[in-house]
Design a protein around this motif. Structure first.
Motif, PDB file in Angstrom:
ATOM      1  N   GLN A  92     -10.755  51.270  49.558  1.00 46.90           N
ATOM      2  CA  GLN A  92     -10.304  51.439  50.936  1.00 46.90           C
ATOM      3  C   GLN A  92      -9.258  50.386  51.271  1.00 46.90           C
ATOM      4  O   GLN A  92      -9.430  49.201  50.985  1.00 46.90           O
ATOM      5  CB  GLN A  92     -11.473  51.319  51.913  1.00 46.90           C
ATOM      6  N   ALA A  93      -8.167  50.809  51.879  1.00 49.24           N
ATOM      7  CA  ALA A  93      -7.096  49.902  52.272  1.00 49.24           C
ATOM      8  C   ALA A  93      -7.265  49.468  53.719  1.00 49.24           C
ATOM      9  O   ALA A  93      -7.846  50.188  54.538  1.00 49.24           O
ATOM     10  CB  ALA A  93      -5.741  50.585  52.101  1.00 49.24           C
ATOM     11  N   TYR A  94      -6.781  48.265  54.025  1.00 47.16           N
ATOM     12  CA  TYR A  94      -6.615  47.897  55.432  1.00 47.16           C
ATOM     13  C   TYR A  94      -5.174  47.497  55.669  1.00 47.16           C
ATOM     14  O   TYR A  94      -4.478  47.004  54.775  1.00 47.16           O
ATOM     15  CB  TYR A  94      -7.587  46.797  55.864  1.00 47.16           C
ATOM     16  N   ALA A  95      -4.708  47.752  56.890  1.00 46.18           N
ATOM     17  CA  ALA A  95      -3.338  47.428  57.277  1.00 46.18           C
ATOM     18  C   ALA A  95      -3.279  45.980  57.721  1.00 46.18           C
ATOM     19  O   ALA A  95      -3.994  45.565  58.624  1.00 46.18           O
ATOM     20  CB  ALA A  95      -2.887  48.347  58.413  1.00 46.18           C
ATOM     21  N   SER A  96      -2.427  45.207  57.073  1.00 42.89           N
ATOM     22  CA  SER A  96      -2.270  43.784  57.368  1.00 42.89           C
ATOM     23  C   SER A  96      -0.922  43.599  58.042  1.00 42.89           C
ATOM     24  O   SER A  96       0.136  43.781  57.427  1.00 42.89           O
ATOM     25  CB  SER A  96      -2.347  42.997  56.057  1.00 42.89           C
ATOM     26  N   THR A  97      -0.936  43.255  59.329  1.00 37.81           N
ATOM     27  CA  THR A  97       0.309  43.237  60.095  1.00 37.81           C
ATOM     28  C   THR A  97       1.146  42.000  59.801  1.00 37.81           C
ATOM     29  O   THR A  97       0.640  40.979  59.323  1.00 37.81           O
ATOM     30  CB  THR A  97       0.037  43.266  61.611  1.00 37.81           C
TER      31      THR A  97
END
Length: 358
Positions: A129-134
């Motif tokens: 699972q990916a997470y968005a890192s701003t």
């Protein structure tokens, strides 16, 4: 099998959209260059690894790695890792380079075995699972727009890099929680911008807003300060991302209670070998080892271990950096399924475009 040549290239990359980090940190100009290490064997199998510094890659390869690696058996990764660790005592390698050769050697090993690296490492799954890192934006409204875009793309989790102001960041985190609701996983990365007192203040605000983890609020050279921070907070503290010393340093964070989640990853933690040691050590303590963002090698690592939850994908504006990993509609990334790590370069083009070589 023997190593017959070691090559390195410094190349420019086209990054069209500039972005910034918190106050005090330079903009992301380092992403405009890339170093490529290429280890060639007498069986025609090549190992590849990449770094974020082009000229450093060429320098280290020319001065140290060629002499050390040529003639060696690339499958003796443990021996070669410790030779580089020993050399670091005098060389003081920049942190990206402790594991660069090791990653390329694991690429050779997986290709020799005829399987993707994650399977060779043990194989926990084939996707993560990916997470968005701003990156850092100017206003809360911008953060909310980017969060909406990320959720539309399938991400189920978002991590903020904010301004480095404890009160402003605390308010931003609370406002974003209200905007996305309680079901979205949110994390916060302090990028080492705070002292202990400020870190405690911000950590308590993140607890109230229901954040999933609190990452690197302070520089990671004082384990004592991180222990005091963990003692004050209930939100899980994620640490040891940029601290030097690979798994030896990570062990001190764990045994002294100076983190609740440990960072690992090929880029900053000694390649595949160092990263695996951190992950397996953390598993002995029932602790997650979350992988720092990166490219194909870290996707393979994330799928090879069982105590990692997410894979970090840096996003700016309304699009991800082009690591070659589109996030799938359900927010997951699938590891490359061919033998090795999955790097692929046109060597004639790289030879032509490189502005420095070794």
């Amino acid at each position: 099998m023997r190593i017959v040549d070691v090559k390195a290239y410094a190349v420019k990359q086209q990054v069209d959209i500039p972005f910034k980090w918190r106050k005090g940190l330079p903009e992301g100009a380092h992403l405009n260059e890339m170093g490529i290490l290429r280890i060639i064997t007498d069986e025609g199998i090549e190992g590849i690894a990449v770094a974020q510094r082009g000229l450093m890659t060429v320098d280290y390869t020319e001065r140290r790695l060629k002499e050390m690696l040529i003639g060696k058996n690339p499958l003796l990764k443990e021996q070669l890792w410790h030779e580089i660790w020993e050399l670091d005592r005098a060389e003081e390698f920049q942190i990206y380079y402790m594991g660069l050769a090791d990653t390329a050697l694991w690429d050779i090993t997986a290709k020799k075995a005829g399987m993707p690296l994650y399977q060779l490492l043990g194989g926990s799954r084939n996707r993560v699972q990916a997470y968005a890192s701003t990156v850092t934006y100017n206003t809360t409204e911008e953060y909310c727009r980017v969060a909406d875009y990320c959720l539309e793309q399938g991400y189920k989790a978002i991590k903020l890099h904010a301004w480095g102001d404890m009160k402003a960041d605390a308010k931003l985190c609370a406002d974003l929680r209200k905007h996305v609701g309680d079901d979205v996983i949110l994390m916060y990365d302090g990028s080492a911008g705070f002292n202990l007192q400020e870190s405690i203040y911000l950590g308590k605000a993140l607890e109230q807003a229901g954040y999933h983890w609190y990452e690197e609020p302070m520089r990671e050279f004082s384990i004592w300060n991180y222990k005091k921070l963990c003692d004050e907070l209930t939100i899980p503290v994620l640490a040891a991302e940029t601290s030097d010393g690979c798994h030896y340093n990570a062990a001190d964070f764990i045994v002294h209670g100076a983190c609740d989640i440990i960072r690992t990853g090929t880029v900053l933690k000694g390649g595949i070998t160092g990263s695996l040691r951190i992950a397996h050590m953390a598993d002995c303590f029932g602790m997650k080892a979350e992988i720092h963002g990166g490219d194909q090698a870290n996707v393979q690592l994330a799928c090879g271990i069982n105590n990692n939850t997410f894979f970090e994908v840096l996003v700016w504006g309304t699009g991800p950096i082009g690591f070659g990993y589109p996030v799938e509609s359900d927010g997951f990334i699938t590891a490359p399924q061919g033998p090795g790590i999955g790097y692929s370069f046109d060597w004639e083009e790289i030879e032509r475009k490189a502005y420095a070589k070794a």
